[in-house]
Design a protein around this motif. Structure first.
Motif, PDB file in Angstrom:
ATOM      1  N   GLU A  18     -72.998 -83.059  14.921  1.00  0.00           N
ATOM      2  CA  GLU A  18     -72.554 -82.718  13.562  1.00  0.00           C
ATOM      3  C   GLU A  18     -71.057 -82.417  13.460  1.00  0.00           C
ATOM      4  OE1 GLU A  18     -74.799 -81.927  10.618  1.00  0.00           O
ATOM      5  OE2 GLU A  18     -75.785 -83.482  11.803  1.00  0.00           O
ATOM      6  N   LEU A  19     -70.433 -82.070  14.592  1.00  0.00           N
ATOM      7  CA  LEU A  19     -69.014 -81.687  14.528  1.00  0.00           C
ATOM      8  C   LEU A  19     -68.141 -82.833  14.028  1.00  0.00           C
ATOM      9  CD1 LEU A  19     -68.552 -79.521  17.779  1.00  0.00           C
ATOM     10  CD2 LEU A  19     -69.079 -78.778  15.454  1.00  0.00           C
ATOM     11  N   VAL A  83     -65.764 -79.127  24.476  1.00  0.00           N
ATOM     12  CA  VAL A  83     -66.113 -79.955  23.316  1.00  0.00           C
ATOM     13  C   VAL A  83     -64.830 -80.494  22.693  1.00  0.00           C
ATOM     14  CG1 VAL A  83     -68.326 -78.825  22.846  1.00  0.00           C
ATOM     15  CG2 VAL A  83     -66.291 -78.061  21.632  1.00  0.00           C
ATOM     16  N   LYS A  84     -64.911 -81.716  22.223  1.00  0.00           N
ATOM     17  CA  LYS A  84     -63.711 -82.429  21.785  1.00  0.00           C
ATOM     18  C   LYS A  84     -63.446 -82.299  20.281  1.00  0.00           C
ATOM     19  CE  LYS A  84     -63.659 -84.113  26.019  1.00  0.00           C
ATOM     20  NZ  LYS A  84     -63.289 -83.138  27.063  1.00  0.00           N
ATOM     21  N   PRO A  93     -69.158 -73.277  20.324  1.00  0.00           N
ATOM     22  CA  PRO A  93     -69.930 -74.519  20.298  1.00  0.00           C
ATOM     23  C   PRO A  93     -71.395 -74.242  20.638  1.00  0.00           C
ATOM     24  CG  PRO A  93     -68.227 -74.564  22.059  1.00  0.00           C
ATOM     25  CD  PRO A  93     -68.090 -73.266  21.337  1.00  0.00           C
ATOM     26  N   LEU A  94     -72.319 -74.946  19.983  1.00  0.00           N
ATOM     27  CA  LEU A  94     -73.743 -74.756  20.238  1.00  0.00           C
ATOM     28  C   LEU A  94     -74.113 -75.429  21.563  1.00  0.00           C
ATOM     29  CD1 LEU A  94     -75.066 -75.689  16.657  1.00  0.00           C
ATOM     30  CD2 LEU A  94     -74.676 -73.392  17.619  1.00  0.00           C
ATOM     31  N   PRO A  95     -75.181 -74.940  22.218  1.00  0.00           N
ATOM     32  CA  PRO A  95     -75.588 -75.574  23.483  1.00  0.00           C
ATOM     33  C   PRO A  95     -75.762 -77.093  23.349  1.00  0.00           C
ATOM     34  CG  PRO A  95     -76.813 -73.552  23.155  1.00  0.00           C
ATOM     35  CD  PRO A  95     -75.997 -73.751  21.899  1.00  0.00           C
ATOM     36  N   ALA A  96     -76.375 -77.542  22.253  1.00  0.00           N
ATOM     37  CA  ALA A  96     -76.603 -78.989  22.090  1.00  0.00           C
ATOM     38  C   ALA A  96     -75.270 -79.738  21.961  1.00  0.00           C
ATOM     39  CB  ALA A  96     -77.466 -79.246  20.858  1.00  0.00           C
ATOM     40  N   GLU A  97     -74.302 -79.110  21.279  1.00  0.00           N
ATOM     41  CA  GLU A  97     -72.977 -79.750  21.136  1.00  0.00           C
ATOM     42  C   GLU A  97     -72.301 -79.867  22.499  1.00  0.00           C
ATOM     43  OE1 GLU A  97     -72.438 -77.976  16.608  1.00  0.00           O
ATOM     44  OE2 GLU A  97     -71.405 -76.997  18.273  1.00  0.00           O
ATOM     45  N   ASN A 102     -70.699 -83.304  26.883  1.00  0.00           N
ATOM     46  CA  ASN A 102     -70.427 -83.290  28.321  1.00  0.00           C
ATOM     47  C   ASN A 102     -70.226 -84.683  28.909  1.00  0.00           C
ATOM     48  OD1 ASN A 102     -70.090 -81.654  30.701  1.00  0.00           O
ATOM     49  ND2 ASN A 102     -71.976 -82.621  31.433  1.00  0.00           N
ATOM     50  N   ILE A 103     -70.760 -85.709  28.244  1.00  0.00           N
ATOM     51  CA  ILE A 103     -70.554 -87.063  28.798  1.00  0.00           C
ATOM     52  C   ILE A 103     -69.065 -87.389  28.868  1.00  0.00           C
ATOM     53  CG2 ILE A 103     -72.791 -88.119  28.182  1.00  0.00           C
ATOM     54  CD1 ILE A 103     -71.157 -89.560  25.885  1.00  0.00           C
TER      55      ILE A 103
END
Ligand code: URA
Length: 192
Positions: A18-19, A83-84, A93-97, A102-103
């Motif tokens: 969503e970011l 997170v970018k 940042p949320l864990p899912a973000e 992370n890729i």
């Protein structure tokens, strides 16, 4: 185009979380493409989101001063974030973000292949060094993971909030310089 350049181009188009809906710019990272020392922060703030570069706001100015203390500057290292894209209202940042993003970080680490990773703050340190990492207890320690040395400093934003931690950070920076001199070949070599 370099492998890192190609990765950056792909990252600019990322819409995995969503970011992407609230960001102004993707903040991929900046610095030497084959840096021996990689600094990893948490995520872009509003200044970084405006400009598209990491650590350009107040915390970034302090980071530059910290680097100068040990004769480093952005041309000798690489700086990125976990997170970018900027989390809105400066929330964590949320864990899912973090997982989805992370890729990009994993690929940056593979391509840059640093000898030392410096985590800026607790959030980045926990990502690399586990949930039990405590920044107040473990900052400045060095850990080896698959031949890479990992350490953590207080986040520059935390040092702005609480200047009493600066002397400890100065010691950590001196220890970091000693480790760079020990394990890195080119970081302190002048390019003429
Ligand atoms: N804080 C971070 O963690 N990263 C930035 O790029 C700026 C502020």
């Amino acid at each position: 185009m370099s492998e890192l350049g190609k990765l950056e181009k792909d990252c600019m188009l990322c819409r995995s979380c969503e970011l992407c809906k609230t960001r102004k710019n993707v903040v991929f990272g900046e610095g030497k493409k084959d840096a021996e020392v990689l600094f990893v922060g948490e995520g872009p703030g509003s200044s970084e989101d405006e400009i598209g570069l990491p650590f350009v706001g107040r915390a970034g100015k302090l980071l530059d001063t910290m680097l100068e203390l040990i004769d480093l500057d952005r041309s000798k290292i690489y700086i990125t974030n976990m997170v970018k894209c900027r989390p809105p209202e400066n929330r964590d940042p949320l864990p899912a973000e973090k997982d989805l993003c992370n890729i990009w970080l994993a690929e940056q680490i593979r391509i840059i292949n640093p000898k030392i990773i410096v985590c800026l703050g607790r959030i980045a340190a926990m990502r690399f060094l586990g949930k039990d990492f405590k920044i107040s207890r473990d900052h400045g320690k060095f850990y080896e993971q698959d031949g890479v040395l990992i350490t953590a400093l207080y986040h520059p934003a935390a040092l702005l909030r609480d200047p009493r931690r600066r002397p400890e950070t100065f010691s950590d920076l001196k220890a970091l310089k000693a480790e760079i001199l020990r394990v890195c070949n080119s970081t302190y070599k002048e390019v003429n």
